[in-house]
Design a protein around this motif. Structure first.
Motif, short mmCIF file in Angstrom:
data_model
loop_
_atom_site.label_atom_id
_atom_site.label_comp_id
_atom_site.label_asym_id
_atom_site.label_seq_id
_atom_site.Cartn_x
_atom_site.Cartn_y
_atom_site.Cartn_z
N ARG A 61 0.86 -1.17 0.00
CA ARG A 61 0.00 0.00 0.00
C ARG A 61 0.90 1.23 0.00
O ARG A 61 1.88 1.28 0.76
CB ARG A 61 -0.90 0.03 1.25
CG ARG A 61 -1.93 -1.08 1.31
CD ARG A 61 -3.00 -0.92 0.22
NE ARG A 61 -4.11 -1.83 0.42
CZ ARG A 61 -4.15 -3.09 -0.02
NH1 ARG A 61 -3.10 -3.60 -0.63
NH2 ARG A 61 -5.23 -3.83 0.17
N GLY A 62 0.58 2.20 -0.84
CA GLY A 62 1.42 3.39 -0.90
C GLY A 62 0.65 4.62 -1.34
O GLY A 62 -0.31 4.52 -2.09
N PRO A 79 -7.00 4.11 3.82
CA PRO A 79 -7.92 4.22 2.69
C PRO A 79 -7.54 3.25 1.58
O PRO A 79 -6.35 3.02 1.32
CB PRO A 79 -7.73 5.67 2.24
CG PRO A 79 -6.32 5.99 2.62
CD PRO A 79 -6.06 5.25 3.90
N ASP A 80 -8.53 2.66 0.95
CA ASP A 80 -8.25 1.78 -0.18
C ASP A 80 -8.12 2.62 -1.45
O ASP A 80 -9.01 3.39 -1.78
CB ASP A 80 -9.37 0.75 -0.35
CG ASP A 80 -9.10 -0.17 -1.53
OD1 ASP A 80 -7.98 -0.70 -1.60
OD2 ASP A 80 -9.99 -0.34 -2.38
N ARG A 81 -7.00 2.46 -2.13
CA ARG A 81 -6.80 3.15 -3.39
C ARG A 81 -6.95 2.16 -4.55
O ARG A 81 -6.89 0.94 -4.35
CB ARG A 81 -5.41 3.81 -3.43
CG ARG A 81 -5.18 4.83 -2.34
CD ARG A 81 -6.21 5.94 -2.34
NE ARG A 81 -5.87 7.00 -1.38
CZ ARG A 81 -6.70 7.96 -1.01
NH1 ARG A 81 -7.93 8.00 -1.51
NH2 ARG A 81 -6.33 8.88 -0.14
N LYS A 82 -7.10 2.68 -5.74
CA LYS A 82 -7.36 1.85 -6.91
C LYS A 82 -6.26 0.81 -7.08
O LYS A 82 -5.07 1.11 -7.00
CB LYS A 82 -7.45 2.72 -8.16
CG LYS A 82 -8.09 2.04 -9.35
CD LYS A 82 -8.31 3.04 -10.45
CE LYS A 82 -9.01 2.40 -11.64
NZ LYS A 82 -10.39 2.00 -11.33
N PRO A 137 -12.08 6.72 -1.64
CA PRO A 137 -11.81 5.28 -1.58
C PRO A 137 -13.12 4.51 -1.49
O PRO A 137 -14.10 5.00 -0.93
CB PRO A 137 -10.99 5.15 -0.29
CG PRO A 137 -11.41 6.30 0.56
CD PRO A 137 -11.68 7.42 -0.40
N ALA A 138 -13.13 3.31 -2.05
CA ALA A 138 -14.34 2.47 -1.95
C ALA A 138 -14.62 2.09 -0.51
O ALA A 138 -15.77 1.97 -0.11
CB ALA A 138 -14.17 1.22 -2.81
N LEU A 210 -4.35 6.25 -10.77
CA LEU A 210 -3.78 6.23 -9.43
C LEU A 210 -4.87 6.32 -8.36
O LEU A 210 -4.75 5.75 -7.28
CB LEU A 210 -2.81 7.40 -9.26
CG LEU A 210 -1.41 7.20 -9.86
CD1 LEU A 210 -0.57 8.45 -9.65
CD2 LEU A 210 -0.72 6.00 -9.27
N TYR A 211 -5.95 7.06 -8.65
CA TYR A 211 -7.03 7.24 -7.67
C TYR A 211 -8.38 6.96 -8.34
O TYR A 211 -8.47 6.80 -9.53
CB TYR A 211 -7.00 8.66 -7.10
CG TYR A 211 -5.70 8.97 -6.38
CD1 TYR A 211 -5.47 8.46 -5.10
CD2 TYR A 211 -4.70 9.72 -7.01
CE1 TYR A 211 -4.28 8.72 -4.44
CE2 TYR A 211 -3.50 9.98 -6.34
CZ TYR A 211 -3.31 9.48 -5.06
OH TYR A 211 -2.12 9.73 -4.40
#
Length: 211
Positions: A61-62, A79-82, A137-138, A210-211
């Motif tokens: 995760r970054g 937060p969950d990112r794409k 984030p989802a 990225l998002y």
């Protein structure tokens, strides 16, 4: 041939007879204090380790430094990112809440390890606090901290991890397209994969998603 497998605690202890250094025990606490919070705030990258019925998973995760938020001394928010939508981490959390985290900070030798239990939340207010580039984030991983401690710098020093002179020339390693093309070529059930086209499109695709 002799069997050199280590199968008992006694055998393991015989290999490592020296007692644990006091500092190795003292550095572990059951919450995030001000010092550990500072490390998390400076970290742009962490690894999440989870387990579930289908096996183990360790996912990267970054984001910008501090993308993992310390809500309070016992709670972290991620937060969950794409990503690739395999959802390995999330599926594991749904069946087994245990999670391990390893934070890295470029230029800093020590790493930070956090263990705890995680749950997933799609609370609109919570997700709204992590908007980036106009996107939410989802969901957010909520981690209840059970143990936190820093890892000494020996591994990073041995690896010379932050030395730019040690950066690998990407051209000496297989690209993502080459890897995928090689795998699909061995599977007659999959259509021929164009690795070169994949590599050409990849930089812009990553930038755009990225998002």
């Amino acid at each position: 041939m002799p069997d050199h497998s280590i199968t008992s605690l006694d055998a393991l202890s015989a290999l490592y007879p020296n007692p644990v250094a006091p500092a190795s025990v003292a550095k572990e606490i059951d919450h995030i204090d001000a010092n550990y919070a500072a490390l998390i705030a400076a970290s742009p990258f962490c690894l999440l380790a989870t387990m579930g019925p289908e096996g183990l998973d360790c996912s990267p995760r970054g984001d910008k430094p501090g993308f993992v938020t310390v809500r309070d001394a016992k709670t972290l928010l991620i937060p969950d990112r794409k990503g690739n939508n395999r959802l390995d981490t999330f599926k594991n959390i749904l069946s087994d809440a245990r999670i391990g985290m390893l934070f890295l900070i470029p230029g800093y030798g020590e790493t930070l390890r956090v263990n705890g239990r995680a749950e997933l939340s799609c609370d609109p207010e919570l997700c709204g606090g992590f908007e980036m580039a106009g996107k939410l984030p989802a969901c957010v991983i909520v981690v209840k901290v059970e143990a936190a401690y820093f890892q000494c710098s020996r591994a990073v020093v041995r690896a010379d991890l932050w030395n730019p002179a040690g950066h690998v020339d990407r051209r000496t390693l297989p690209s993502a397209g080459q890897i995928l093309q090689g795998i699909t070529a061995r599977n007659t059930a999959i259509e021929t994969f164009d690795g070169e086209a994949y590599d050409k499109a990849l930089p812009e695709r990553v930038k755009a998603t990225l998002y």
